[in-house]
Design a protein around this motif. Structure first.
Motif, PDB file in Angstrom:
ATOM      1  N   PRO A  24     144.857  56.574  94.813  1.00  0.00           N
ATOM      2  CA  PRO A  24     144.558  55.526  93.827  1.00  0.00           C
ATOM      3  C   PRO A  24     145.121  54.160  94.214  1.00  0.00           C
ATOM      4  CG  PRO A  24     146.332  56.922  93.035  1.00  0.00           C
ATOM      5  CD  PRO A  24     145.837  57.546  94.307  1.00  0.00           C
ATOM      6  N   LEU A  25     146.024  54.145  95.195  1.00  0.00           N
ATOM      7  CA  LEU A  25     146.576  52.861  95.621  1.00  0.00           C
ATOM      8  C   LEU A  25     145.683  52.185  96.659  1.00  0.00           C
ATOM      9  CD1 LEU A  25     150.350  53.830  95.930  1.00  0.00           C
ATOM     10  CD2 LEU A  25     149.123  52.890  93.968  1.00  0.00           C
ATOM     11  N   ALA A  26     144.780  52.949  97.235  1.00  0.00           N
ATOM     12  CA  ALA A  26     143.935  52.381  98.288  1.00  0.00           C
ATOM     13  C   ALA A  26     142.451  52.445  97.960  1.00  0.00           C
ATOM     14  CB  ALA A  26     144.188  53.123  99.605  1.00  0.00           C
ATOM     15  N   GLU A  27     142.081  53.281  96.995  1.00  0.00           N
ATOM     16  CA  GLU A  27     140.657  53.471  96.724  1.00  0.00           C
ATOM     17  C   GLU A  27     140.318  53.103  95.280  1.00  0.00           C
ATOM     18  OE1 GLU A  27     138.933  57.211  98.741  1.00  0.00           O
ATOM     19  OE2 GLU A  27     141.022  57.691  98.343  1.00  0.00           O
ATOM     20  N   ASN A  28     139.087  52.695  95.085  1.00  0.00           N
ATOM     21  CA  ASN A  28     138.591  52.416  93.739  1.00  0.00           C
ATOM     22  C   ASN A  28     138.026  53.720  93.163  1.00  0.00           C
ATOM     23  OD1 ASN A  28     136.794  51.637  91.575  1.00  0.00           O
ATOM     24  ND2 ASN A  28     137.094  49.532  92.261  1.00  0.00           N
ATOM     25  N   TYR A  80     136.781  54.595  90.339  1.00  0.00           N
ATOM     26  CA  TYR A  80     135.508  54.526  89.619  1.00  0.00           C
ATOM     27  C   TYR A  80     134.333  54.641  90.596  1.00  0.00           C
ATOM     28  CZ  TYR A  80     138.684  52.426  86.249  1.00  0.00           C
ATOM     29  OH  TYR A  80     139.735  52.185  85.412  1.00  0.00           O
ATOM     30  N   LEU A  81     134.462  53.911  91.690  1.00  0.00           N
ATOM     31  CA  LEU A  81     133.355  53.895  92.639  1.00  0.00           C
ATOM     32  C   LEU A  81     133.257  55.197  93.405  1.00  0.00           C
ATOM     33  CD1 LEU A  81     133.591  50.215  93.935  1.00  0.00           C
ATOM     34  CD2 LEU A  81     132.228  51.149  92.067  1.00  0.00           C
ATOM     35  N   ARG A  82     134.412  55.778  93.730  1.00  0.00           N
ATOM     36  CA  ARG A  82     134.411  57.074  94.431  1.00  0.00           C
ATOM     37  C   ARG A  82     133.735  58.130  93.554  1.00  0.00           C
ATOM     38  NH1 ARG A  82     135.264  54.876  98.027  1.00  0.00           N
ATOM     39  NH2 ARG A  82     133.220  55.776  98.368  1.00  0.00           N
ATOM     40  N   ASP A  89     131.678  57.659  91.004  1.00  0.00           N
ATOM     41  CA  ASP A  89     130.242  57.342  90.876  1.00  0.00           C
ATOM     42  C   ASP A  89     129.470  57.888  92.070  1.00  0.00           C
ATOM     43  OD1 ASP A  89     130.145  56.125  88.472  1.00  0.00           O
ATOM     44  OD2 ASP A  89     129.884  54.087  89.219  1.00  0.00           O
ATOM     45  N   MET A 112     139.218  55.499  80.661  1.00  0.00           N
ATOM     46  CA  MET A 112     138.199  54.676  81.324  1.00  0.00           C
ATOM     47  C   MET A 112     137.558  55.436  82.484  1.00  0.00           C
ATOM     48  SD  MET A 112     140.122  51.066  81.413  1.00  0.00           S
ATOM     49  CE  MET A 112     141.835  51.198  81.017  1.00  0.00           C
ATOM     50  N   GLU A 139     135.627  47.801  98.901  1.00  0.00           N
ATOM     51  CA  GLU A 139     136.284  48.416  97.748  1.00  0.00           C
ATOM     52  C   GLU A 139     137.803  48.359  97.837  1.00  0.00           C
ATOM     53  OE1 GLU A 139     134.885  52.399  97.331  1.00  0.00           O
ATOM     54  OE2 GLU A 139     132.782  51.794  97.496  1.00  0.00           O
ATOM     55  N   ARG A 140     138.394  48.132  96.697  1.00  0.00           N
ATOM     56  CA  ARG A 140     139.833  48.250  96.511  1.00  0.00           C
ATOM     57  C   ARG A 140     140.052  48.729  95.085  1.00  0.00           C
ATOM     58  NH1 ARG A 140     142.909  42.675  98.342  1.00  0.00           N
ATOM     59  NH2 ARG A 140     141.971  42.435 100.410  1.00  0.00           N
ATOM     60  N   PRO A 141     141.221  49.316  94.807  1.00  0.00           N
ATOM     61  CA  PRO A 141     141.525  49.585  93.398  1.00  0.00           C
ATOM     62  C   PRO A 141     141.791  48.258  92.690  1.00  0.00           C
ATOM     63  CG  PRO A 141     143.325  50.360  94.823  1.00  0.00           C
ATOM     64  CD  PRO A 141     142.278  49.777  95.715  1.00  0.00           C
ATOM     65  N   ARG A 190     134.571  49.208  83.838  1.00  0.00           N
ATOM     66  CA  ARG A 190     135.778  50.029  83.898  1.00  0.00           C
ATOM     67  C   ARG A 190     136.956  49.080  83.918  1.00  0.00           C
ATOM     68  NH1 ARG A 190     132.375  52.325  87.648  1.00  0.00           N
ATOM     69  NH2 ARG A 190     131.587  54.331  86.935  1.00  0.00           N
TER      70      ARG A 190
END
Lengths: 340, 144
Positions: free
Chosen positions: A210-214, A216-218, A220, A246, B67-69, B103
């Protein structure tokens, strides 16, 4: 006996205490192993247990002596002790909600527990362990029962998709239970690389940082935009609790298993607009037999959870200090008791 | 400039950061955003565009592609973004009508309506070329 005594935040001491004497309805146990629970670590950080208590509630032990009025147990029986021993009389107990018991005994929390060479326990809190559940795996009965309770309380059905937030023991057991329950996909979000690897080993279909990836998009991408039906919050920290509503799809359910010791600001507008359900779940005293069965059949992989086994003498430096670190290396630490 | 390109992002940052009114309206905002423009192959938009930026006290302090968080992730079909940008669809209406998937803290986003509106006015000053059938909505732009 040698016991780990809680003295306050940041203070757990090994101390020699008088051997306990079992009273009516009680047994004396020789403890073989005891797991360190996340709530024990929370108490170590914040001081939320009563000073003077002997900690430990993920217990594997052998009956040494039975007190008066105890039937069905004998010296040599190999057991675990329920982390929640309900009164059986209050309205919650009478309605099958014993995790909400108003006069509950909780070994290691409000009565002396099992991080010690010996302990006494009410016989009604004992569960027999089969040989196929070894001393280390037996320490997972309690956390597994918590997870089973949460999954059973939820609306989860085979074919659903779930996201698990937090790859500690509860999160990793949740991954395994959801897979066993027929999940279409289970994803795990966890910042620690060690725990993400454990998540893969535990059977997660995908693991996220979660610190490197989004996230929500993953999600989706993996669900074709449909989202996950469930979010299981197993980290117990404000950031994941804030985000959980969310991350679930519209009409989905958030199951909170993690215990957060801080207030959390949340976006209840999303909860309302998306008709998200939030469900708390606490302990799982009635799920102990099922947890033992799952472990005995090898349906839950203890090896994916237990990362460290240490002697009691190293409880603080290699157990509590290591687990209280900001990015803890261990997943589940099991403590072996010296033979006495 | 092609909508969503790096060149476009740089221009968004330059024009936003030189706008006094936006700076005042967004002075309390310290958030990160991901915007996802989903492809619409049937309408000539082939590729997904993912960009992000950070707002610090009314200034865009950082921009990026990919993409980033982030605190907020807003995603929707390319055409919805075009509708918002050219003014056919209000941003808050797009949020509330779920034309965009939001979101992040929904209420906080809605409360920033004034700064969002000003920001869109800034964006409309940038000469912008859209993909596929949306080329009909190209913005001529003007110097801010």
């Amino acid at each position: 006996m040698l016991a780990a005594v809680f003295r306050g935040a940041g203070r757990i001491e090994l101390a020699e205490l008088p051997d306990p004497v079992p009273g009516a309805g009680e047994v004396l146990l020789r403890v073989k192993a005891c797991g360190i629970c996340g709530s024990d670590v929370g108490a170590y950080k914040t001081g939320m247990y009563e000073p003077g208590i002997v900690i430990g509630h993920e217990i594997v032990a052998e009956v040494m002596e039975v007190g008066p009025e105890v039937e069905g147990w004998a010296p040599g029986d190999r057991v675990t002790v329920n982390g929640v021993i309900p009164c059986g009389r209050c309205s919650f107990c009478r309605h099958g909600r014993s995790s909400l018991c108003e006069e509950v005994l909780m070994p290691g929390v409000n009565v002396n527990g099992g991080m010690a060479t010996h302990m006494k326990a009410p016989a009604k809190g004992l569960h027999r362990l089969p040989d196929s559940v070894d001393d280390h795996a037996g320490c997972l009965v309690d956390p597994l029962s918590n997870v089973l309770h949460g999954v059973r309380r939820s609306r989860f059905r085979p074919g659903d998709r779930a996201l698990v937030l937090g790859g500690g023991p509860i999160g990793l057991l949740t991954v395994q239970c959801l897979k066993l329950a027929g999940a279409r996909a289970v994803y795990l979000s966890e910042p620690s690389p060690t725990r993400r690897r454990a998540g893969e080993f535990a059977g997660a279909d995908a693991v996220f940082d979660p610190l490197a990836e989004n996230l929500y998009l993953r999600i989706d991408e993996l669900t074709g935009g449909e989202g996950v039906d469930f979010v299981f919050e197993c980290a117990g920290v404000p950031a994941t609790l804030r985000e959980a509503p969310m991350l679930v799809r519209k009409g989905g359910q958030v199951v909170v298993l993690g215990i957060c010791e801080e207030p959390v600001e949340s976006d209840f507008m999303t909860v309302v607009l998306n008709e998200v359900e939030i469900l708390g779940s606490y302990c799982g005293p009635e799920e102990y037999p099922a947890a033992i069965t799952y472990l005995a059949r090898g349906q839950v992989n203890a090896g994916a959870i237990i990362s460290h086994v240490i002697p009691l003498e190293e409880l603080v430096p290699k157990g509590f200090e290591a687990l209280a670190a900001p990015a803890p290396e261990p997943v589940k630490v099991v403590v072996e008791m010296p033979a006495r | 400039m092609r909508f969503g390109s790096w060149e476009y992002l740089v221009e968004v940052q330059r024009r936003t950061n030189s706008d006094e009114k936006y700076r005042e309206l967004a002075k309390e905002e310290h958030d990160t955003y991901t915007l996802v423009l989903e492809p619409e192959p049937a309408k000539g938009v082939q590729e997904k565009i993912v960009v992000g930026f950070r707002v610090d006290g009314g200034q865009i302090s950082e921009i990026w592609e990919g993409e980033r968080p982030t605190d907020f992730t807003l995603s929707g079909p390319y055409g919805v973004w075009v509708d918002i940008l050219v003014g056919r669809l209000g941003a808050n209406a797009a949020f509330v009508m779920r034309k965009l998937k939001i979101r992040g803290n929904f209420l906080k986003l809605l409360k920033g309506a004034d700064s969002t509106q000003r920001w869109l006015e800034i964006l409309r000053t940038i000469p912008t070329e859209f993909e596929g059938v949306y080329a009909r909505d190209n913005l001529p732009g003007r110097e801010a």
